[in-house]
Design a protein around this motif. Sequence first.
Motif, short mmCIF file in Angstrom:
data_model
loop_
_atom_site.label_atom_id
_atom_site.label_comp_id
_atom_site.label_asym_id
_atom_site.label_seq_id
_atom_site.Cartn_x
_atom_site.Cartn_y
_atom_site.Cartn_z
N ASP A 151 0.83 -1.21 0.00
CA ASP A 151 0.00 0.00 0.00
C ASP A 151 0.86 1.25 0.00
O ASP A 151 0.57 2.22 -0.71
CB ASP A 151 -0.92 -0.01 1.22
CG ASP A 151 -1.98 -1.10 1.13
OD1 ASP A 151 -2.25 -1.56 0.01
OD2 ASP A 151 -2.50 -1.50 2.19
N VAL A 152 1.93 1.24 0.80
CA VAL A 152 2.83 2.40 0.86
C VAL A 152 3.50 2.62 -0.49
O VAL A 152 3.58 3.76 -0.98
CB VAL A 152 3.89 2.21 1.97
CG1 VAL A 152 4.96 3.30 1.88
CG2 VAL A 152 3.24 2.21 3.33
N LEU A 156 3.21 5.77 -3.20
CA LEU A 156 4.37 6.50 -3.73
C LEU A 156 4.44 6.43 -5.25
O LEU A 156 5.38 6.97 -5.85
CB LEU A 156 5.66 5.94 -3.12
CG LEU A 156 5.81 6.13 -1.61
CD1 LEU A 156 7.05 5.41 -1.09
CD2 LEU A 156 5.90 7.61 -1.26
N GLY A 157 3.48 5.77 -5.88
CA GLY A 157 3.42 5.75 -7.34
C GLY A 157 4.00 4.52 -8.00
O GLY A 157 4.11 4.49 -9.23
N ALA A 158 4.36 3.51 -7.22
CA ALA A 158 4.94 2.31 -7.80
C ALA A 158 3.86 1.45 -8.43
O ALA A 158 2.77 1.27 -7.87
CB ALA A 158 5.69 1.51 -6.73
N THR A 159 4.16 0.90 -9.60
CA THR A 159 3.23 -0.02 -10.25
C THR A 159 3.41 -1.42 -9.67
O THR A 159 4.38 -1.71 -8.96
CB THR A 159 3.47 -0.06 -11.77
OG1 THR A 159 4.79 -0.58 -12.01
CG2 THR A 159 3.36 1.33 -12.36
#
Length: 256
Positions: A151-152, A156-159
């Motif tokens: 979730d974190v 942060l925008g990670a796929t």
Amino acid sequence: MKTRWLERSAPYLIIVAFFLVWEIVCVVFSIKEFILPRPTVILASVFKYHDALAFHSLHTLFTTAVGFVAAVVGGIFLGVLVGSSRLLYVGLYPMLIGFNSVPKVAIVPILVIWVGIGTVPAIITAFITSFFPVTVNVATGLATLEPELEDVLRTLGATKMEILRKVGIPRTLPYLFASLKVVITLAFVGSVISETIASNEGIGYLILTASARFDVPLVFAALLLVSVMGIGMYAIFAAIETRTTGWATQRVNGTT
């Protein structure tokens, strides 16, 4: 310093003590060679049949290595798929357990019908013996990734692919190497089992022919070589594990 020296020397000292006790027991109780040969007799058999032992050992090493590599590649691929998908994890896990429960020695006669005797059945047996532990360990490493961490990272925008590549796969490395160190020994077992049933080459075939003429020292010499090859391969992967996943093995290695 002294403790570290003892830790490094302990395996060799224990091996020497084991063979020394074995030798003494055979001499004291006058155990015949065709029942339990002394280590010195086994060593003499190694020198006497060194050409045959070298030939058959290399054949077993080849079949084991090919089957092992195929199992690692296939196991990692399927393990990543299963560990990345809850649906696949729940759906395929029972089938994998059922497949692994089948005695591998019972599969060899079927392989003989399909592909004949020789090298191929030994490679396939080594593969099916090694495939399940690699798949399960990789899948477990990915499936136990904390949801909070995912979730974190998404925040942060990670796929999903980036999470898998940068966090999930590195996390599975300790699981993977733990399985590889066990699987390489299982691969030898699979190859030797197949060679005793469906081959005219390899350590398994040599053991079968030696036991047929009651040459028990040669049987033990062949078993000793399998053990040496297994220990050598285990040590290689343990060394690679220390270099690539030192962060996960610090406590085992005694560092802080």
